[in-house]
Write an enzyme that holds these catalytic residues in place. Structure first.
Site, PDB file in Angstrom:
ATOM      1  N   ASP A  32     124.427  59.142  38.852  1.00  0.00           N
ATOM      2  CA  ASP A  32     124.002  58.409  40.047  1.00  0.00           C
ATOM      3  C   ASP A  32     122.494  58.559  40.272  1.00  0.00           C
ATOM      4  OD1 ASP A  32     124.406  56.769  42.202  1.00  0.00           O
ATOM      5  OD2 ASP A  32     125.107  58.353  43.546  1.00  0.00           O
ATOM      6  N   HIS A  86     118.008  51.779  35.529  1.00  0.00           N
ATOM      7  CA  HIS A  86     119.162  51.796  34.616  1.00  0.00           C
ATOM      8  C   HIS A  86     118.693  51.954  33.159  1.00  0.00           C
ATOM      9  CE1 HIS A  86     121.728  50.984  37.944  1.00  0.00           C
ATOM     10  NE2 HIS A  86     121.357  49.735  38.117  1.00  0.00           N
ATOM     11  N   GLU A  98     134.065  49.005  41.957  1.00  0.00           N
ATOM     12  CA  GLU A  98     133.318  48.573  43.149  1.00  0.00           C
ATOM     13  C   GLU A  98     131.923  48.055  42.797  1.00  0.00           C
ATOM     14  OE1 GLU A  98     135.045  51.458  42.910  1.00  0.00           O
ATOM     15  OE2 GLU A  98     136.699  50.919  44.251  1.00  0.00           O
ATOM     16  N   ARG A 154     128.016  44.400  43.385  1.00  0.00           N
ATOM     17  CA  ARG A 154     126.555  44.474  43.529  1.00  0.00           C
ATOM     18  C   ARG A 154     125.934  43.085  43.310  1.00  0.00           C
ATOM     19  NH1 ARG A 154     124.212  50.215  41.325  1.00  0.00           N
ATOM     20  NH2 ARG A 154     125.639  51.493  42.545  1.00  0.00           N
ATOM     21  N   LEU A 175     132.130  65.054  18.903  1.00  0.00           N
ATOM     22  CA  LEU A 175     132.246  64.829  20.346  1.00  0.00           C
ATOM     23  C   LEU A 175     132.990  63.522  20.664  1.00  0.00           C
ATOM     24  CD1 LEU A 175     131.162  65.601  23.307  1.00  0.00           C
ATOM     25  CD2 LEU A 175     129.350  63.960  22.829  1.00  0.00           C
TER      26      LEU A 175
HETATM   27  C1  IPE Z   1     129.381  55.793  41.406  1.00  0.00           C
HETATM   28  O1  IPE Z   1     128.110  55.531  41.888  1.00  0.00           O
HETATM   29  C2  IPE Z   1     129.683  54.928  40.213  1.00  0.00           C
HETATM   30  C3  IPE Z   1     128.884  55.178  39.033  1.00  0.00           C
HETATM   31  C4  IPE Z   1     127.994  56.118  38.858  1.00  0.00           C
HETATM   32  C5  IPE Z   1     129.137  54.276  37.939  1.00  0.00           C
HETATM   33  P1  IPE Z   1     127.859  54.541  43.116  1.00  0.00           P
HETATM   34  O2  IPE Z   1     126.418  54.589  43.383  1.00  0.00           O
HETATM   35  O3  IPE Z   1     128.447  53.219  42.826  1.00  0.00           O
HETATM   36  O4  IPE Z   1     128.698  55.243  44.277  1.00  0.00           O
HETATM   37  P2  IPE Z   1     128.546  55.193  45.857  1.00  0.00           P
HETATM   38  O5  IPE Z   1     128.531  53.744  46.232  1.00  0.00           O
HETATM   39  O6  IPE Z   1     127.256  55.857  46.201  1.00  0.00           O
HETATM   40  O7  IPE Z   1     129.722  55.943  46.379  1.00  0.00           O
HETATM   41  C1  IPE Z   2     124.074  54.813  39.080  1.00  0.00           C
HETATM   42  O1  IPE Z   2     122.893  54.586  39.753  1.00  0.00           O
HETATM   43  C2  IPE Z   2     124.394  53.764  38.052  1.00  0.00           C
HETATM   44  C3  IPE Z   2     125.455  52.816  38.439  1.00  0.00           C
HETATM   45  C4  IPE Z   2     126.213  52.909  39.489  1.00  0.00           C
HETATM   46  C5  IPE Z   2     125.654  51.672  37.558  1.00  0.00           C
HETATM   47  P1  IPE Z   2     122.847  53.661  41.049  1.00  0.00           P
HETATM   48  O2  IPE Z   2     122.602  52.268  40.616  1.00  0.00           O
HETATM   49  O3  IPE Z   2     124.065  53.864  41.877  1.00  0.00           O
HETATM   50  O4  IPE Z   2     121.565  54.240  41.783  1.00  0.00           O
HETATM   51  P2  IPE Z   2     121.413  54.508  43.335  1.00  0.00           P
HETATM   52  O5  IPE Z   2     122.555  55.373  43.753  1.00  0.00           O
HETATM   53  O6  IPE Z   2     121.417  53.177  44.009  1.00  0.00           O
HETATM   54  O7  IPE Z   2     120.100  55.222  43.453  1.00  0.00           O
HETATM   55 MG    MG Z   3     124.525  55.111  43.405  1.00  0.00          MG
END
Ligand code: IPE
Ligand code: IPE
Ligand code: MG
Length: 253
Positions: A22, A39, A69, A73, A133
């Site tokens: 995250d 990303h 979920e 986005r 792995l």
């Molecule tokens: C969880 O991260 C999903 C992934 C890392 C793929 P999100 O950023 O989507 O989760 P929330 O919305 O903060 O709970």
């Molecule tokens: C995690 O990073 C990657 C995915 C969920 C695809 P985020 O995109 O959720 O990054 P933040 O949480 O918005 O910083």
């Molecule tokens: Mg996130």
């Protein structure tokens, strides 16, 4: 870094580590960039962590790359992530082969674009004979989706007469999960300061040790992984028992 690696007890490496990667978006925004840039940088961390995990003999590494979920986005981000996935898998294939890494996917990949599905299938086939792995990508994955599918399939087995409801055990349920071939994760890491599970492996994490770090995913490197493992090794995993029982069990062994 070598210091941290030395501190790890090689006899107690978690067999399975699961990571909620995250913070890519926030990392990019803090640097004045577009979320997609975060990303792209996150892929560097994936590469580094896969290598770091393989080096110390972790058997299974599950990475939460895209949740059910996350389909909600903004479209440009979803499209960008799918492209990144396809390109990364294609580009990394020689490295996976060279390092004997076997790829697996869990999630509802039917929701992915056709070419991404094909790329994934090819990667699974091409790495199927590798014995190092096990890299498990959770893509279009959520635990509630997985559990709902499991319940549907169990119901069908009962309806078709293959399964008797009174024979259903925890093992039966486990067999119907997408993770049926993998041991449960012993350590779950979430980066970027959020203290939640976000629909990830709800059943499988029942006794996992949870480790949260403020480090954003694009800054997470081998050293950060090794710190998490050292923290894990300092914990007492009681599984509902009391400390004295664990000590006497250890003496018997
Ligand atoms: C969880 O991260 C999903 C992934 C890392 C793929 P999100 O950023 O989507 O989760 P929330 O919305 O903060 O709970
Ligand atoms: C995690 O990073 C990657 C995915 C969920 C695809 P985020 O995109 O959720 O990054 P933040 O949480 O918005 O910083
Ligand atoms: Mg996130």
């Amino acid at each position: 870094m070598s210091d941290l690696k030395e501190q790890i007890d090689k006899n107690r490496i978690p067999r399975h580590i699961a990571i909620i990667m995250d913070g890519n978006g926030r990392w990019a925004k803090e640097k004045g960039h577009d979320r997609l840039y975060g990303h792209y940088q996150g892929v560097e961390s994936v590469r580094n962590i896969v290598e770091g995990a393989a080096e110390i003999g972790v058997e299974y590494l599950t990475l939460y790359a895209f949740s059910t979920e996350n389909w909600d986005r903004p479209e440009y981000e979803v499209v960008g992530l799918m492209e990144l996935l396809v390109n990364t898998i294609r580009k990394e294939m020689p490295v996976l082969q060279k390092n004997n890494i076997r790829m697996h996917v869990i999630g509802n990949i039917k929701m992915m674009p056709e070419h991404a599905q094909q790329e994934l299938k090819d990667a699974l086939d091409e790495t199927a004979a590798n014995t190092g792995l096990n890299l498990v990508l959770a893509l279009s994955y959520s635990s509630r989706w997985e559990l709902t599918e499991a319940v549907k399939n169990i119901a069908l087995a009962v309806k078709d007469g293959h399964l008797n409801p009174s024979d259903i055990t925890q093992d039966t349920l486990q067999q119907y999960l997408t993770t049926h071939n993998f041991p449960d994760p012993e350590l779950m890491i979430r980066t970027s300061g959020e203290h939640r599970i976000s629909n990830f492996l709800l059943y499988q994490l029942a006794y996992a040790e949870l480790y949260f770090t403020n480090t954003r995913w694009p800054d997470f490197r081998k050293e950060s992984l090794y710190e998490a493992i050292i923290d894990f090794q300092g914990r007492e995993r009681r599984f509902g028992k009391i400390s004295e029982q664990l000590q006497s069990e250890a003496e018997v062994q």
